[in-house]
Design a protein around this motif. Structure first.
Motif, PDB file in Angstrom:
ATOM      1  N   ARG A  13      -0.298   5.866  10.676  1.00 42.83           N
ATOM      2  CA  ARG A  13       0.013   7.300  10.542  1.00 42.83           C
ATOM      3  C   ARG A  13       1.429   7.576  10.051  1.00 42.83           C
ATOM      4  O   ARG A  13       2.085   8.528  10.438  1.00 42.83           O
ATOM      5  N   ILE A  14       1.876   6.696   9.150  1.00 42.16           N
ATOM      6  CA  ILE A  14       3.225   6.899   8.596  1.00 42.16           C
ATOM      7  C   ILE A  14       3.165   7.968   7.505  1.00 42.16           C
ATOM      8  O   ILE A  14       2.212   8.020   6.730  1.00 42.16           O
ATOM      9  N   ILE A  15       4.165   8.840   7.478  1.00 47.14           N
ATOM     10  CA  ILE A  15       4.280   9.835   6.403  1.00 47.14           C
ATOM     11  C   ILE A  15       5.495   9.469   5.556  1.00 47.14           C
ATOM     12  O   ILE A  15       6.601   9.304   6.078  1.00 47.14           O
TER      13      ILE A  15
ATOM     14  N   SER B 193       8.263   9.174   8.473  1.00 48.06           N
ATOM     15  CA  SER B 193       8.042   9.712   9.815  1.00 48.06           C
ATOM     16  C   SER B 193       6.851   9.003  10.447  1.00 48.06           C
ATOM     17  O   SER B 193       5.838   8.754   9.787  1.00 48.06           O
ATOM     18  N   ALA B 194       7.004   8.678  11.730  1.00 51.76           N
ATOM     19  CA  ALA B 194       5.936   7.970  12.450  1.00 51.76           C
ATOM     20  C   ALA B 194       5.723   8.617  13.806  1.00 51.76           C
ATOM     21  O   ALA B 194       6.639   9.248  14.357  1.00 51.76           O
ATOM     22  N   PRO B 195       4.524   8.462  14.375  1.00 51.14           N
ATOM     23  CA  PRO B 195       4.277   8.994  15.720  1.00 51.14           C
ATOM     24  C   PRO B 195       5.285   8.422  16.727  1.00 51.14           C
ATOM     25  O   PRO B 195       5.689   7.262  16.621  1.00 51.14           O
ATOM     26  N   ALA B 196       5.701   9.260  17.679  1.00 55.03           N
ATOM     27  CA  ALA B 196       6.700   8.855  18.673  1.00 55.03           C
ATOM     28  C   ALA B 196       6.315   9.444  20.027  1.00 55.03           C
ATOM     29  O   ALA B 196       5.540  10.407  20.100  1.00 55.03           O
ATOM     30  N   HIS B 197       6.824   8.836  21.082  1.00 56.66           N
ATOM     31  CA  HIS B 197       6.457   9.293  22.424  1.00 56.66           C
ATOM     32  C   HIS B 197       7.664   9.506  23.317  1.00 56.66           C
ATOM     33  O   HIS B 197       7.548   9.781  24.493  1.00 56.66           O
ATOM     34  N   LYS B 198       8.842   9.338  22.763  1.00 52.51           N
ATOM     35  CA  LYS B 198      10.064   9.505  23.536  1.00 52.51           C
ATOM     36  C   LYS B 198      11.146  10.016  22.601  1.00 52.51           C
ATOM     37  O   LYS B 198      11.163   9.660  21.426  1.00 52.51           O
TER      38      LYS B 198
ATOM     39  N   CYS C 169      11.717   4.877  18.414  1.00 53.02           N
ATOM     40  CA  CYS C 169      10.449   4.504  19.067  1.00 53.02           C
ATOM     41  C   CYS C 169       9.815   3.318  18.353  1.00 53.02           C
ATOM     42  O   CYS C 169       9.783   2.228  18.868  1.00 53.02           O
ATOM     43  N   GLN C 170       9.293   3.543  17.143  1.00 50.59           N
ATOM     44  CA  GLN C 170       8.671   2.429  16.422  1.00 50.59           C
ATOM     45  C   GLN C 170       9.205   2.236  15.008  1.00 50.59           C
ATOM     46  O   GLN C 170       8.943   1.219  14.391  1.00 50.59           O
ATOM     47  N   LEU C 171       9.964   3.193  14.526  1.00 55.07           N
ATOM     48  CA  LEU C 171      10.414   3.124  13.139  1.00 55.07           C
ATOM     49  C   LEU C 171      11.621   2.194  12.979  1.00 55.07           C
ATOM     50  O   LEU C 171      12.562   2.255  13.755  1.00 55.07           O
ATOM     51  N   SER C 172      11.555   1.309  11.991  1.00 50.62           N
ATOM     52  CA  SER C 172      12.773   0.620  11.574  1.00 50.62           C
ATOM     53  C   SER C 172      12.901   0.829  10.068  1.00 50.62           C
ATOM     54  O   SER C 172      11.906   1.019   9.367  1.00 50.62           O
TER      55      SER C 172
ATOM     56  N   MET D 102       9.424   0.145   8.375  1.00 47.76           N
ATOM     57  CA  MET D 102       8.300  -0.500   9.057  1.00 47.76           C
ATOM     58  C   MET D 102       7.944   0.242  10.326  1.00 47.76           C
ATOM     59  O   MET D 102       8.817   0.773  11.015  1.00 47.76           O
ATOM     60  N   VAL D 103       6.643   0.244  10.634  1.00 46.90           N
ATOM     61  CA  VAL D 103       6.165   0.776  11.920  1.00 46.90           C
ATOM     62  C   VAL D 103       5.033  -0.112  12.409  1.00 46.90           C
ATOM     63  O   VAL D 103       4.411  -0.831  11.635  1.00 46.90           O
TER      64      VAL D 103
END
Ligand SMILES: O=C[C@H](O)[C@@H](O)CC(=O)C(=O)O
Ligand SMILES: [Zn+2]
Length: 280
Positions: free
Chosen positions: A44-46, A132-137, A177-180, A261-262
């Motif tokens: 779900r990367i934009i 942009s990637a999904p995040a939870h924090k 969160c997950q994006l580098s 990367m995600v």
């Protein structure tokens, strides 16, 4: 918003050149006065190109956020990474102004409501390449200039792959969160990136190539290691790399690219390295 579905490697090896380009290549990212978005179902990367002209562009400009993301604001459940590859500009996040020189980066944490992009000089517009990637924090917003990035020197002149990796959004530099995300610059006269090649089943990746002279191209190599294919890329075009694919390029001159990367982890070194002579 344009949507790209994931491709299975067993299908992708039968693709024609056109189909390969339709699925993975993002041809036009930067149009002055516009924001261009491509949503991939892979993690779900934009991928976005934001190029403000004489007025500001908002992250949710011309987008029905509820219909496309099912949230009330773009970053309600997402994080954002930006690197400016154009002229000077500004990003304003909920009233806080960040000045972005050429090559400066910005991380915007989950929950930011209003994100505004402007160019200092519309004749030499900023080009905000964004992922942009999904995040939870929520992690805090961070301005990163290239001198704060972690530098890694790789390759050699003999192998035509001497380059410097600048890690911007990286665990040793800042939290996400997950994006580098970061930037790799080829040394003059060097043309091969990410060779020896690798895969990482645990993460997907997007590359955008730039600083490619007008009369040059980069051959981007993709595919399973024993079923490689290539996509010929021009300046400021991006390419989606599924987890099963190598991602490597050879230019007809030196160039720069941004990788992002995600996925499962942010461990940059979690790669499955390949022996060059095993590639097919
Ligand atoms: O997993 C890491 C990414 O593919 C890139 O960072 C590799 C890269 O910039 C390079 O070797 O030149
Ligand atoms: Zn990689």
């Amino acid at each position: 918003m344009e949507i790209r579905q994931p491709s299975n490697s067993r299908d992708a090896k039968h693709y024609t050149t056109d189909r390969l380009r339709e699925e993975f290549l993002i041809e036009e990212l930067f149009v002055t006065g516009k924001i261009k978005r491509v949503y991939s179902h892979i993690d779900r990367i934009i991928t976005m190109g934001i190029c403000p002209g004489d007025k500001a562009i908002t992250l949710d400009e011309n987008l029905d956020v509820w219909k496309n993301l099912g949230t009330n604001s773009f970053l309600e459940r997402r994080e954002l990474g930006v690197i400016n590859i154009g002229g000077k500009g500004q990003i304003t996040v909920d009233g806080e102004v960040y000045k972005l020189n050429e090559r400066d980066g910005l991380y915007v944490g989950m929950g930011a409501k209003e994100v505004l992009f402007t160019s200092d000089d519309p004749k030499n517009p900023a080009k905000f390449y964004s992922l942009s990637a999904p995040a939870h924090k929520t992690y805090k917003n961070v301005h990163i200039d290239i001198t704060n990035a972690k530098q890694v020197n790789l390759g050699s002149d003999e192998s035509c792959n001497k380059r410097t990796i600048y890690q911007y959004i990286h665990p040793e530099v800042m939290e996400s969160c997950q994006l580098s995300m970061g930037l790799t610059k080829m040394a003059p006269g060097n043309v091969w990136n990410t060779m020896p090649a690798h895969t990482h089943e645990r993460r997907m990746e997007v590359y955008v190539y730039f600083d490619i002279p007008e009369d040059s191209v980069v051959f981007h190599y993709m595919g399973e290691p024993t079923e490689t294919r290539h996509i010929v890329m021009k300046n400021e075009q991006a390419v989606i790399s599924p987890s099963w694919s190598i991602h490597s390029g050879c230019g007809t001159s030196a160039y720069t690219f941004i990788w992002g990367m995600v996925g499962e982890n942010k461990a940059f070194d979690d790669m499955d390295h390949l022996k060059i002579t095993d590639l097919k």
